[in-house]
Design a protein around this motif. Structure first.
Motif, PDB file in Angstrom:
ATOM      1  N   ILE A  20       0.606  -1.216  -0.015  1.00  0.00           N
ATOM      2  CA  ILE A  20       0.063  -0.168   0.050  1.00  0.00           C
ATOM      3  C   ILE A  20       0.987   1.328  -0.204  1.00  0.00           C
ATOM      4  N   ASN A  21       1.957   1.254   0.697  1.00  0.00           N
ATOM      5  CA  ASN A  21       2.846   2.463   0.829  1.00  0.00           C
ATOM      6  C   ASN A  21       3.702   2.572  -0.479  1.00  0.00           C
ATOM      7  N   SER A  22       3.453   1.716  -1.319  1.00  0.00           N
ATOM      8  CA  SER A  22       4.483   1.867  -2.612  1.00  0.00           C
ATOM      9  C   SER A  22       3.818   2.603  -3.745  1.00  0.00           C
ATOM     10  N   ILE A  32      -3.850   5.206   2.873  1.00  0.00           N
ATOM     11  CA  ILE A  32      -2.514   4.615   3.566  1.00  0.00           C
ATOM     12  C   ILE A  32      -2.996   4.781   5.391  1.00  0.00           C
ATOM     13  N   LEU A  33      -3.463   6.164   5.344  1.00  0.00           N
ATOM     14  CA  LEU A  33      -4.091   6.474   6.743  1.00  0.00           C
ATOM     15  C   LEU A  33      -5.190   5.726   7.185  1.00  0.00           C
ATOM     16  N   PHE A  34      -6.062   5.321   6.248  1.00  0.00           N
ATOM     17  CA  PHE A  34      -7.158   4.718   6.527  1.00  0.00           C
ATOM     18  C   PHE A  34      -6.920   3.199   7.085  1.00  0.00           C
ATOM     19  N   PHE A  35      -6.041   2.556   6.242  1.00  0.00           N
ATOM     20  CA  PHE A  35      -5.371   1.304   6.403  1.00  0.00           C
ATOM     21  C   PHE A  35      -4.857   1.119   7.868  1.00  0.00           C
ATOM     22  N   GLU A  36      -3.852   2.259   8.250  1.00  0.00           N
ATOM     23  CA  GLU A  36      -3.137   2.312   9.340  1.00  0.00           C
ATOM     24  C   GLU A  36      -4.346   2.242  10.654  1.00  0.00           C
ATOM     25  N   GLN A  37      -5.230   3.178  10.619  1.00  0.00           N
ATOM     26  CA  GLN A  37      -6.304   2.893  11.478  1.00  0.00           C
ATOM     27  C   GLN A  37      -6.933   1.673  11.659  1.00  0.00           C
ATOM     28  N   LEU A  38      -7.225   1.175  10.482  1.00  0.00           N
ATOM     29  CA  LEU A  38      -8.062  -0.163  10.365  1.00  0.00           C
ATOM     30  C   LEU A  38      -6.996  -1.124  11.071  1.00  0.00           C
ATOM     31  N   MET A  39      -5.889  -1.037  11.005  1.00  0.00           N
ATOM     32  CA  MET A  39      -4.972  -2.228  11.408  1.00  0.00           C
ATOM     33  C   MET A  39      -4.770  -1.843  12.972  1.00  0.00           C
ATOM     34  N   LYS A  40      -5.135  -0.771  13.486  1.00  0.00           N
ATOM     35  CA  LYS A  40      -5.012  -0.769  15.115  1.00  0.00           C
ATOM     36  C   LYS A  40      -5.943  -1.922  15.663  1.00  0.00           C
ATOM     37  N   LEU A  41      -7.115  -2.218  14.960  1.00  0.00           N
ATOM     38  CA  LEU A  41      -7.784  -3.230  15.390  1.00  0.00           C
ATOM     39  C   LEU A  41      -7.399  -4.783  15.153  1.00  0.00           C
ATOM     40  N   TYR A  42      -6.143  -4.805  14.291  1.00  0.00           N
ATOM     41  CA  TYR A  42      -6.017  -6.059  13.653  1.00  0.00           C
ATOM     42  C   TYR A  42      -5.524  -6.892  15.017  1.00  0.00           C
ATOM     43  N   PRO A  43      -5.696  -8.165  15.235  1.00  0.00           N
ATOM     44  CA  PRO A  43      -6.628  -9.204  14.255  1.00  0.00           C
ATOM     45  C   PRO A  43      -8.072  -9.218  15.090  1.00  0.00           C
ATOM     46  N   ASN A  44      -8.394  -8.658  16.024  1.00  0.00           N
ATOM     47  CA  ASN A  44      -9.688  -8.609  16.622  1.00  0.00           C
ATOM     48  C   ASN A  44     -10.724  -7.716  16.327  1.00  0.00           C
ATOM     49  N   ILE A  50     -16.751  -1.113  13.087  1.00  0.00           N
ATOM     50  CA  ILE A  50     -16.090  -0.479  11.838  1.00  0.00           C
ATOM     51  C   ILE A  50     -17.003   0.179  10.922  1.00  0.00           C
ATOM     52  N   ASP A  51     -17.413   1.274  11.062  1.00  0.00           N
ATOM     53  CA  ASP A  51     -17.977   2.349  10.263  1.00  0.00           C
ATOM     54  C   ASP A  51     -17.284   3.768  10.229  1.00  0.00           C
ATOM     55  N   LYS A  52     -18.097   4.432   9.491  1.00  0.00           N
ATOM     56  CA  LYS A  52     -17.512   5.823   9.149  1.00  0.00           C
ATOM     57  C   LYS A  52     -17.235   6.320  10.441  1.00  0.00           C
ATOM     58  N   ASN A  53     -18.233   6.370  11.341  1.00  0.00           N
ATOM     59  CA  ASN A  53     -17.874   7.191  12.745  1.00  0.00           C
ATOM     60  C   ASN A  53     -16.833   6.726  13.360  1.00  0.00           C
ATOM     61  N   PHE A  54     -16.237   5.520  13.197  1.00  0.00           N
ATOM     62  CA  PHE A  54     -14.782   4.914  13.845  1.00  0.00           C
ATOM     63  C   PHE A  54     -13.779   5.885  13.572  1.00  0.00           C
ATOM     64  N   PHE A  55     -13.887   5.949  12.163  1.00  0.00           N
ATOM     65  CA  PHE A  55     -12.630   6.945  11.404  1.00  0.00           C
ATOM     66  C   PHE A  55     -12.779   8.443  11.555  1.00  0.00           C
ATOM     67  N   ASP A  76     -11.442   0.890  -2.591  1.00  0.00           N
ATOM     68  CA  ASP A  76     -10.186   1.076  -2.913  1.00  0.00           C
ATOM     69  C   ASP A  76      -9.073   0.055  -2.347  1.00  0.00           C
ATOM     70  N   ILE A  77      -9.242  -0.150  -0.923  1.00  0.00           N
ATOM     71  CA  ILE A  77      -8.576  -0.911  -0.478  1.00  0.00           C
ATOM     72  C   ILE A  77      -8.768  -2.540  -0.622  1.00  0.00           C
ATOM     73  N   SER A  78      -9.981  -2.834  -0.722  1.00  0.00           N
ATOM     74  CA  SER A  78     -10.399  -4.127  -1.169  1.00  0.00           C
ATOM     75  C   SER A  78      -9.768  -4.658  -2.498  1.00  0.00           C
ATOM     76  N   GLN A  79      -9.933  -3.578  -3.560  1.00  0.00           N
ATOM     77  CA  GLN A  79      -9.192  -3.924  -4.902  1.00  0.00           C
ATOM     78  C   GLN A  79      -7.676  -4.194  -4.700  1.00  0.00           C
ATOM     79  N   LEU A  80      -7.008  -3.163  -3.923  1.00  0.00           N
ATOM     80  CA  LEU A  80      -5.521  -3.339  -3.746  1.00  0.00           C
ATOM     81  C   LEU A  80      -5.207  -4.773  -3.146  1.00  0.00           C
ATOM     82  N   PHE A  81      -5.844  -5.206  -2.047  1.00  0.00           N
ATOM     83  CA  PHE A  81      -5.909  -6.310  -1.444  1.00  0.00           C
ATOM     84  C   PHE A  81      -5.897  -7.602  -2.416  1.00  0.00           C
ATOM     85  N   GLU A  82      -6.908  -7.325  -3.357  1.00  0.00           N
ATOM     86  CA  GLU A  82      -6.986  -8.389  -4.459  1.00  0.00           C
ATOM     87  C   GLU A  82      -5.887  -8.386  -5.287  1.00  0.00           C
ATOM     88  N   LYS A  83      -5.275  -7.280  -5.670  1.00  0.00           N
ATOM     89  CA  LYS A  83      -4.141  -7.083  -6.682  1.00  0.00           C
ATOM     90  C   LYS A  83      -2.863  -7.502  -5.610  1.00  0.00           C
TER      91      LYS A  83
END
Length: 167
Positions: A20-22, A32-44, A50-55, A76-83
């Protein structure tokens, strides 16, 4: 997306973070910032929290405050993950890698390079020959690449037809 990320190993999450950072794969700082916030919850992850209000509070300075932007980031993040998953598969499967390389070389009219790469691909598949459907497809693709190479170097249709019969 959350279910997929939950089942992804921490090693692959790290690789995906690098992906993602490439700037070749992603030019969106917001993503990138969206992903980093999402990863603060990983793996639980809790799918319901996880909705708009969380971010909203965390990414307000990046204008992630409306539903449309939030949905676009998720897509966008889903498509990047598939790629990312596809590229991981290609990197791990040398036959697939060479097959795609040969196809792309042929498409870009780099015919002088094609012959050498066909020989390398042939050596690779002969060393790792298993009798299964994938190896048969690889052998078929080698023969197709040979035909492409020879036909690109021969302008006489009669010789091309002879080669087709020979292959």
């Amino acid at each position: 997306l959350v279910r997929i990320l939950q089942k992804t190993s921490s090693g692959d999450i790290k690789k995906f973070r690098d992906f993602i950072n490439s700037p070749y794969h992603n030019k969106s700082r917001k993503l990138i910032l969206f992903f980093e916030q999402l990863m603060k919850l990983y793996p639980n992850f809790n799918i319901y929290c996880i909705d708009k209000n969380f971010f909203t509070g965390k990414l307000k300075q990046y204008s992630i405050t409306n539903d449309s932007t939030f949905r676009h980031l998720l897509v966008d993040i889903s498509q990047l993950f598939e790629k990312f998953l596809v590229l991981q598969k290609v990197e791990s499967d040398k036959c697939l890698w060479y097959d795609l390389l040969l196809e792309r070389i042929y498409e870009t009219d780099l015919h002088d390079v094609l012959g050498n790469r066909v020989k390398k691909f042939e050596k690779l598949t002969s060393k790792n020959l298993k009798i299964d459907s994938l190896s048969m497809v690889s052998m078929y693709n080698i023969e197709g690449s040979k035909l492409n190479f020879f036909s690109s170097n021969i302008s006489d249709n009669k010789k091309i037809n002879e080669l087709k019969l020979e292959i």
